[in-house]
Design an enzyme around this catalytic site. Structure first.
Site, PDB file in Angstrom:
ATOM      1  N   GLY A   1       0.781  -1.036  -0.076  1.00 16.17           N
ATOM      2  CA  GLY A   1      -0.092   0.160  -0.098  1.00 16.17           C
ATOM      3  C   GLY A   1       0.724   1.326   0.034  1.00 16.17           C
ATOM      4  O   GLY A   1       0.008   2.420  -0.135  1.00 16.17           O
TER       5      GLY A   1
ATOM      6  N   GLY B   1       2.988   2.470  -2.445  1.00 13.80           N
ATOM      7  CA  GLY B   1       3.117   3.155  -3.584  1.00 13.80           C
ATOM      8  C   GLY B   1       2.474   4.424  -3.959  1.00 13.80           C
ATOM      9  O   GLY B   1       1.096   4.617  -3.461  1.00 13.80           O
TER      10      GLY B   1
ATOM     11  N   CYS C   1      -0.744   3.428  -5.909  1.00 14.66           N
ATOM     12  CA  CYS C   1      -1.526   1.990  -5.161  1.00 14.66           C
ATOM     13  C   CYS C   1      -2.649   2.756  -4.269  1.00 14.66           C
ATOM     14  O   CYS C   1      -2.232   3.749  -3.459  1.00 14.66           O
ATOM     15  CB  CYS C   1      -0.366   1.291  -4.109  1.00 14.66           C
ATOM     16  SG  CYS C   1      -1.380  -0.050  -3.344  1.00 14.66           S
TER      17      CYS C   1
END
Length: 346
Positions: free
Chosen positions: A182, A184, A187
């Site tokens: 999570g 990124g 993301c």
């Protein structure tokens, strides 16, 4: 249900405390590291930064630039066999096989394609088995299967964020484990699922678990500047994987678009609607998109950005008295902060 109340930290929550140094210049810092991997027993030397295996980042063109700096690129899994052949044919030096990873998923077609690529190019050393959720029992079984099929290859698996799963993957045949769920920039897993783990704490905890078994970790995601890369290494990461920091360049994938006289390149997560429509034709009706598509300002050649990242990392080492990157985690003391920088003119 239970609640853990221990404090967990992201890169934005800390700075690195400076320490006395005898280094006279950033140029004296050695960024290359040498590892011998747990299962493959292969020895590798280079700068341990990896381009992420996204089709806008993990391109053959990016790989060629990073190879000049002795860095790595995880080539995305959507290239055809003919693309691989053309890329290998234009290389003049076998060192390229030390600088690229073959990415694969866990579907049967992925497994077959991986075998074909490695059969055609047996000098390739790295296999990157990539799924969003590395906690599935079937994923662990797949890692075992790949290790049995390719006992002499260096295998990367992930993603996970907790020490016990790092240990299980290493014991199942992985040499390195990718850490990050999570963090990124493209993301949306944490928003869509409520699942995740602050990246710095994940790196610290997973590095401790991996090193106890002789394995290695890759900090995957969450770096938005060279200082974050340094924090990941300071937290114990052996390698750092970058996505958004390498987006928007000539060598990056993604469509070039123009808005109001300014150029941008598209950058998207591999679980985004854009990626799933491109590679699967649609978003499957049993799942949701867990990525987004953004327009990154066009940034020109990648080489200058790479030099900026490596320069920042060398500077970090001089601030804490680390003459080599391998010493950085031993010289790092994190301090909790409420702010990172003065944003007056930000």
């Amino acid at each position: 249900m239970r609640v853990e109340t221990d404090l967990k930290l992201g890169f934005k929550d800390v700075l690195i405390r400076p320490k006395r140094s005898t280094l006279k210049s950033r140029s004296l810092v050695e960024l290359e590291r040498t590892f011998t991997f747990l299962h493959s027993k292969k020895k590798w030397s280079g700068v341990p930064i990896i381009a992420a295996n996204m089709d806008t980042i993990g391109t053959f063109e990016v790989a060629e630039v990073l190879a000049e700096h002795r860095m790595l690129c995880a080539i995305h899994k959507h290239y055809r066999l003919t693309d691989w052949q053309a890329f290998i044919d234009r290389q003049q030096d076998d060192d390229i096989f030390e600088r690229i990873m073959v990415s694969t998923g866990v579907a049967d077609e992925d497994c077959n394609k991986l075998s074909q690529i490695l059969d055609q190019h047996p000098k390739l050393q790295f296999i990157c088995i990539d799924v969003a959720n590395g906690y599935a029992e079937s994923f662990v079984e797949y890692v075992v299967k790949v290790r049995q099929a390719f006992p002499d290859k260096t295998i990367i698996s992930g993603n996970v964020v907790t020490g016990e799963m790092v240990e299980e993957l290493l014991l199942s045949g992985a040499d390195m484990v990718k850490v990050g769920i999570g963090p990124g920039s493209v993301c949306t897993t944490r928003v869509k699922t409520g699942v995740g783990y602050p990246q710095l704490s994940a790196v610290i905890e997973c590095a401790d678990a991996a090193h106890g078994l002789g394995g290695r970790i890759i900090a995957d995601g969450g770096c938005i500047c060279a200082g974050d890369v340094a924090k990941a290494f300071g937290g114990g990461a052996d390698f750092v994987m970058l996505g958004g920091m390498l987006a928007g360049h000539d060598e990056s994938g993604g469509q070039l678009v123009e808005r109001g006289g300014q150029q941008f390149k598209l950058y998207y997560g591999m679980s985004s609607e854009t990626a799933m429509k491109k590679h699967a034709g649609m978003v499957a009706n049993y799942r949701a998109s867990e990525g987004k598509t953004v327009e990154v300002p066009y940034r020109g050649p990648l080489d200058e950005t790479v030099k900026d990242i490596l320069g920042g990392l060398r500077s970090t080492c001089t601030y804490v008295g680390a003459s080599a990157l391998r010493e950085l985690s031993k010289r790092t003391t994190f301090i909790r902060v409420m702010e990172q920088e003065n944003q007056t003119f930000g």
